[in-house]
Motif scaffolding. Structure first.
Motif, mmCIF file in Angstrom:
data_model
loop_
_atom_site.group_PDB
_atom_site.id
_atom_site.type_symbol
_atom_site.label_atom_id
_atom_site.label_comp_id
_atom_site.label_asym_id
_atom_site.label_seq_id
_atom_site.Cartn_x
_atom_site.Cartn_y
_atom_site.Cartn_z
ATOM 1 N N GLN A 121 1.013 -1.259 0.365
ATOM 2 C CA GLN A 121 0.346 0.153 -0.444
ATOM 3 C C GLN A 121 0.705 0.870 -0.185
ATOM 4 O OE1 GLN A 121 -3.128 0.474 3.449
ATOM 5 N NE2 GLN A 121 -3.630 2.357 2.420
ATOM 6 N N GLN A 130 1.128 4.142 -2.690
ATOM 7 C CA GLN A 130 0.700 5.182 -2.471
ATOM 8 C C GLN A 130 1.623 6.442 -3.233
ATOM 9 O OE1 GLN A 130 -0.013 5.657 1.518
ATOM 10 N NE2 GLN A 130 -2.242 5.491 1.512
ATOM 11 N N SER A 170 -3.864 -5.683 3.239
ATOM 12 C CA SER A 170 -4.699 -4.189 3.601
ATOM 13 C C SER A 170 -4.267 -3.496 2.670
ATOM 14 C CB SER A 170 -3.066 -3.877 4.695
ATOM 15 O OG SER A 170 -2.949 -4.650 5.181
ATOM 16 N N ALA A 185 -7.772 -1.619 0.795
ATOM 17 C CA ALA A 185 -7.567 0.429 0.773
ATOM 18 C C ALA A 185 -7.927 0.376 -0.633
ATOM 19 C CB ALA A 185 -6.240 0.414 1.137
ATOM 20 N N GLN A 188 -11.775 0.479 -1.357
ATOM 21 C CA GLN A 188 -12.704 0.820 -0.427
ATOM 22 C C GLN A 188 -12.308 2.418 -1.678
ATOM 23 O OE1 GLN A 188 -11.078 1.374 3.910
ATOM 24 N NE2 GLN A 188 -12.294 -0.824 4.201
ATOM 25 N N SER A 189 -11.599 2.663 -1.900
ATOM 26 C CA SER A 189 -11.395 3.729 -2.617
ATOM 27 C C SER A 189 -12.142 3.673 -3.901
ATOM 28 C CB SER A 189 -9.615 4.257 -3.181
ATOM 29 O OG SER A 189 -8.955 3.346 -4.104
#
Length: 138
Positions: free
Chosen positions: A27, A31, A130, A134, A137-138
């Motif tokens: 993650q 990012q 994880s 993430a 959910q985005s």
């Protein structure tokens, strides 16, 4: 400025880089690099069933912008060294939380325990769960 067109291509990154440069967190890699499609790779050599020095190239693709595994499979096979057996898993993160979510694993005929073990190593070490949550959910 983020080039969103290039964001749809998959980044290939060795597990060793995720571990050393991104605290073992896919993650964090995603990012920092503004990407949603990553293939984490791990070349490994091991003795299997009495055969010394078998070489595998394990790859786990975590994606948001792929409808099927074919393009990923082709890209992974292009990256796979010629003297390695390629073990691929695909995690379509955009499907997380739906009935269509699942992890696809190519069966290369070396046994589920070996294949699943290689894939599980990447999933665990790169904290892929994880990252999938993430992305879902985005």
């Amino acid at each position: 400025m983020i080039d969103h067109a290039s964001d749809h291509a998959a980044h290939f990154v060795p597990l060793a880089i995720i571990m050393s440069d991104f605290d073992g967190a896919l993650q964090t890699y995603m990012q920092r690099n503004h990407c949603h499609n990553v293939v984490v790779t791990m070349p490994v050599e091991m003795d299997v069933a009495g055969k010394q020095g078998q070489k595998f190239f394990a790859a786990v693709a975590v994606t948001r912008h792929f409808d099927s595994v074919e393009a990923i499979r082709d890209a992974v096979h292009d990256e796979c060294p010629t003297d390695h057996d390629c073990v691929l898993a695909w995690v379509p993160a955009d499907r997380f939380g739906t009935d269509d979510f699942g992890i696809y694993v190519d069966d290369i005929g070396v046994g589920d325990v070996l294949q699943d073990g290689l894939i599980a190593e990447i999933i665990d070490q790169a904290q892929i769960e994880s990252a999938v949550i993430a992305l879902g959910q985005s």
